[in-house]
Design an enzyme around this catalytic site. Structure first.
Site, PDB file in Angstrom:
ATOM      1  NE  ARG A  22     -24.925  -4.909  34.466  1.00  0.00           N
ATOM      2  CZ  ARG A  22     -24.240  -6.068  35.008  1.00  0.00           C
ATOM      3  NH1 ARG A  22     -22.914  -6.269  35.056  1.00  0.00           N
ATOM      4  NH2 ARG A  22     -25.056  -7.235  35.206  1.00  0.00           N
ATOM      5  CD  GLU A  60     -18.482   4.757  22.695  1.00  0.00           C
ATOM      6  OE1 GLU A  60     -19.294   4.802  23.763  1.00  0.00           O
ATOM      7  OE2 GLU A  60     -18.775   3.941  22.041  1.00  0.00           O
ATOM      8  CG  HIS A  63     -19.520  -8.908  30.389  1.00  0.00           C
ATOM      9  ND1 HIS A  63     -20.861  -9.011  30.319  1.00  0.00           N
ATOM     10  CD2 HIS A  63     -19.517  -8.923  31.831  1.00  0.00           C
ATOM     11  CE1 HIS A  63     -21.762  -8.990  31.196  1.00  0.00           C
ATOM     12  NE2 HIS A  63     -20.744  -8.862  32.042  1.00  0.00           N
TER      13      HIS A  63
END
Length: 388
Positions: free
Chosen positions: A231, A260, A272
């Site tokens: 995560r 960032e 993902h």
């Protein structure tokens, strides 16, 4: 007809698992069960008919699991169903973090149009992308559940020295884990020894947000590679970017892009992809469907994240399923309500976890509506239903 609502596109394998008594659709009204993947349910208007929600995947951050527990809605996930898919991506991440593969691919793309000069430019430029081998290096696996155990075993087969940490290591996972894995008792043993660290723990906002931060990174070996396919919130992105820029971390490989991180020095982001394989999507959907069916038809609970696992074979004429708080004297009150109607209890099981509990009763005859009403009126009983 029992309606099953799909809130995301779900693998069609479920159509072969649900029989003709079920209607599975994206517009199903008043569903007894809900199948989903990433749909955010926190503001979703849940039907009073809904008995259970099944997430085709492991993470349930998109579901208000505790609110649903208070409403008597069981939430399932599918641990292990996508373990191999994630394991394979972790192996890819190890290689991406060791060899400058992604940088070199971008560089080669820039050679388009150079024609006959390409071979010479490749030989001249390849030295800029030299990397390291993983053979003989130390890998630290934080979290030894289904995925972490698979990663640890696979890394051993690639010649790595593997350290594992999990204070909640289950018997099932321990049996799957190779004896060659060095199971350690503290995270510092991971940080000070390992050349690579990979995360395989659930994200719990109140407990481990920013689990990897500047303080933790300082305790890691210089030049370590950090891999996060668990995560995004487990890692403080700003601290990791500083560490990759100053060389404290050799690479950060993550499956959770953020503003960032994209384009940051020595940071590799994938979109993902952890469970994004045809096989994993099929496995997760099939497992979620079977969990829903067993609960709807038998009241059996396995792989719930908000109620205890509780199941037994059907033995009576009628089954009573009671979801309730984990409070004193409740079981006695429930059985007394059944007995007061002259119904014999053929079999019974009761399980609790945290604030909640489940009681399943098989009776030798039908349980009357009056008995069900009596049970539903008991303080701390949340939901009662009969299954014939």
């Amino acid at each position: 007809m029992k309606n099953i609502l799909t809130l995301n596109a779900i693998s069609p394998v479920v159509n072969d698992i649900f029989d003709a008594s079920y209607n599975i659709a994206a517009d199903a009204e008043n569903p007894v069960g809900i199948l989903l993947r990433s749909f955010k349910m926190h503001d979703y208007p849940l039907s009073e008919c809904t008995l259970a929600v099944a997430r085709a995947g492991a993470g349930v951050n998109n579901i208000p699991v505790y609110d649903y527990a208070a409403k008597g809605v069981v939430v399932f996930n599918t641990p292990g169903a996508n373990a191999n898919a994630v394991k394979e991506l972790v192996i890819a991440a190890l290689l991406l973090g060791s060899r400058r593969i992604s940088d070199s691919i971008k560089w080669v793309d820039g050679l388009k149009g150079k024609g006959d000069e390409i071979a010479k430019l490749v030989e001249k430029g390849k030295s800029e992308f030299a990397g390291k081998e993983i053979l003989g290096k130390k890998l630290g696996v934080i979290g030894l559940g289904a995925i972490g155990a698979n990663v640890a075993n696979a890394a051993l087969s690639l010649g790595m020295d593997v350290y594992g940490y999990d204070p909640f290591l289950s018997v099932r996972s321990a049996l799957q884990l190779s004896r060659a894995v060095n199971v350690v008792k503290s995270l510092d043993e991971i940080y000070k020894n390992c050349d690579y660290v990979t995360l395989h723990i659930p994200y719990i906002p109140a407990e481990n947000k920013g689990f990897i931060n500047a303080g933790v990174i300082r305790r890691m070996k210089d030049g370590a590679v950090l891999i996060n396919l668990a995560r995004g919130e487990l890692v403080d992105n700003a601290d990791v970017v500083k560490a990759t820029e100053n060389g404290k971390l050799y690479r950060y490989v993550t499956d959770f892009p953020a503003e960032e991180l994209i384009g940051a020095k020595n940071v590799i982001c994938t979109p993902h992809l952890g469970a994004s394989t045809e096989e994993a999507e099929d496995n997760c959907a099939a497992m979620a469907a079977r969990e829903l069916i067993d609960y709807i038809e038998n009241g059996n609970i396995s792989n719930s994240v908000n109620y205890p696992n509780c199941s037994m074979p059907r033995t009576g004429v009628c089954r009573l399923v009671v979801l309730h708080k984990n409070a004193n004297n409740l079981l006695a009150q429930i059985t007394a309500a059944v007995a007061s109607e002259g119904v014999n209890i053929a079999n019974l099981t009761n399980q609790s976890r945290g604030d909640y509990a489940v009681t399943i009763i098989d009776a030798d005859s039908l349980v009357s509506e009056n008995a069900v009403r009596k049970i539903s009126e008991i303080k701390d009983v949340i939901r009662v239903r009969t299954i014939i």
